[in-house]
Motif scaffolding. Structure first.
Motif, PDB file in Angstrom:
ATOM      1  N   HIS A 188       0.842  -1.193   0.000  1.00 43.07           N
ATOM      2  CA  HIS A 188       0.000   0.000   0.000  1.00 43.07           C
ATOM      3  C   HIS A 188       0.883   1.252   0.000  1.00 43.07           C
ATOM      4  O   HIS A 188       1.976   1.242   0.585  1.00 43.07           O
ATOM      5  N   SER A 232       0.230  -4.230  -5.981  1.00 36.39           N
ATOM      6  CA  SER A 232       0.112  -2.855  -5.523  1.00 36.39           C
ATOM      7  C   SER A 232      -1.356  -2.509  -5.246  1.00 36.39           C
ATOM      8  O   SER A 232      -2.249  -2.842  -6.029  1.00 36.39           O
ATOM      9  N   LEU A 233      -1.588  -1.845  -4.125  1.00 36.22           N
ATOM     10  CA  LEU A 233      -2.920  -1.421  -3.735  1.00 36.22           C
ATOM     11  C   LEU A 233      -3.116   0.055  -4.053  1.00 36.22           C
ATOM     12  O   LEU A 233      -2.174   0.846  -4.010  1.00 36.22           O
ATOM     13  N   ASP A 234      -4.345   0.400  -4.352  1.00 38.04           N
ATOM     14  CA  ASP A 234      -4.707   1.786  -4.594  1.00 38.04           C
ATOM     15  C   ASP A 234      -4.675   2.560  -3.271  1.00 38.04           C
ATOM     16  O   ASP A 234      -4.977   1.996  -2.219  1.00 38.04           O
ATOM     17  N   ARG A 235      -4.351   3.831  -3.304  1.00 36.25           N
ATOM     18  CA  ARG A 235      -4.289   4.633  -2.080  1.00 36.25           C
ATOM     19  C   ARG A 235      -5.628   4.660  -1.359  1.00 36.25           C
ATOM     20  O   ARG A 235      -5.706   4.800  -0.141  1.00 36.25           O
ATOM     21  N   ARG A 236      -6.735   4.495  -2.099  1.00 34.25           N
ATOM     22  CA  ARG A 236      -8.061   4.512  -1.477  1.00 34.25           C
ATOM     23  C   ARG A 236      -8.418   3.190  -0.819  1.00 34.25           C
ATOM     24  O   ARG A 236      -9.448   3.098  -0.139  1.00 34.25           O
ATOM     25  N   SER A 237      -7.595   2.162  -1.008  1.00 38.12           N
ATOM     26  CA  SER A 237      -7.890   0.845  -0.431  1.00 38.12           C
ATOM     27  C   SER A 237      -7.838   0.884   1.086  1.00 38.12           C
ATOM     28  O   SER A 237      -7.017   1.600   1.658  1.00 38.12           O
TER      29      SER A 237
END
Length: 237
Positions: A188, A232-237
């Protein structure tokens, strides 16, 4: 994994009449029941409940069953409109209500079953609770969580009960969770890095993936996998 029943392992009952029993579990669940008895909090997570008592008491139901693809775990996918953990796969669960009882005894057991029924429509009468892991902490949301382990002795139909809270209800086979091809490390932008599973069109990460990862390890089901493989994770995750 074999599916014959083991001999009775004994039972315990906590106040309020709801109890934990390992009697009659299928033999493949034996390693999990044994691991629950010996695992220490720090072996599960570095995030433990604050010593000052802060945190919202909650519980999740880690429900093991047997489906057409063998032993499996019940999961839900949270609705994308929720303020916290939106769209994230998770165990059924939520905060303790006053009627659930003492958060230090039977409260988490009752809450785990109640929340699972409210979220998936399962019949709690068909669930045999056989263990509870130590309380853990989720810093981002301030929840103190008790993972309650259950055996789906008499499976009942499950579904999305409230679309405003749950987008999907599904099961993830243990063999698929343990398969190295379905494992990776989630990364993240905040700096978080932890185990993840890519199963049934879902990316399971965070607290839920951490519990599954530790259960696979301590039950002896973990297979070698590439910890350098990242998602990779989205910042909104």
């Amino acid at each position: 994994m074999t599916r014959a029943s083991d001999a009775d392992r004994g039972a315990t009952t906590v106040s309020g009449g709801i109890g934990l029993s390992a009697r009659g579990l299928p033999s493949w669940l034996g390693p999990v029941a044994e691991a629950v008895e010996r695992v220490e909090p720090r072996q599960l997570s570095r995030f433990l409940p604050p010593e000052d008592g802060r945190g919202r008491q909650s519980a999740v139901l880690v429900l093991f069953g047997e489906g057409k693809d063998g032993p499996e775990i019940l999961l839900t996918e949270r609705a994308g409109s929720l303020r916290s953990h939106a769209g994230q796969p998770s165990f059924p669960g939520g905060s303790l209500d006053p009627e659930d009882g003492d958060p230090h005894t039977d409260g988490p057991l009752r809450a785990a079953l109640r929340e699972a029924e409210e979220e998936t429509g399962l019949d709690p009468a068909g669930v045999q609770l056989f263990g509870a892991l130590p309380k853990l902490y989720i810093p981002v949301s301030g929840f103190v969580v008790t993972p309650v382990l259950g055996w789906w002795r008499e499976p009942s139909p499950v579904r999305v009960v409230d679309p405003a809270e749950t987008a999907r209800v599904f099961t993830a086979p243990i063999d698929e969770l343990a398969d190295a091809a379905n494992r990776a490390m989630a990364v993240h932008p905040s700096g978080y890095r932890g185990p993840a599973f890519l199963v049934r069109s879902a990316l399971v990460w965070g607290f839920t993936a951490g519990i599954i990862d530790r259960l696979l390890h301590f039950a002896g089901w973990e297979l070698p996998w590439d910890r350098d493989r990242e998602v990779s994770l989205d910042r909104r995750s």
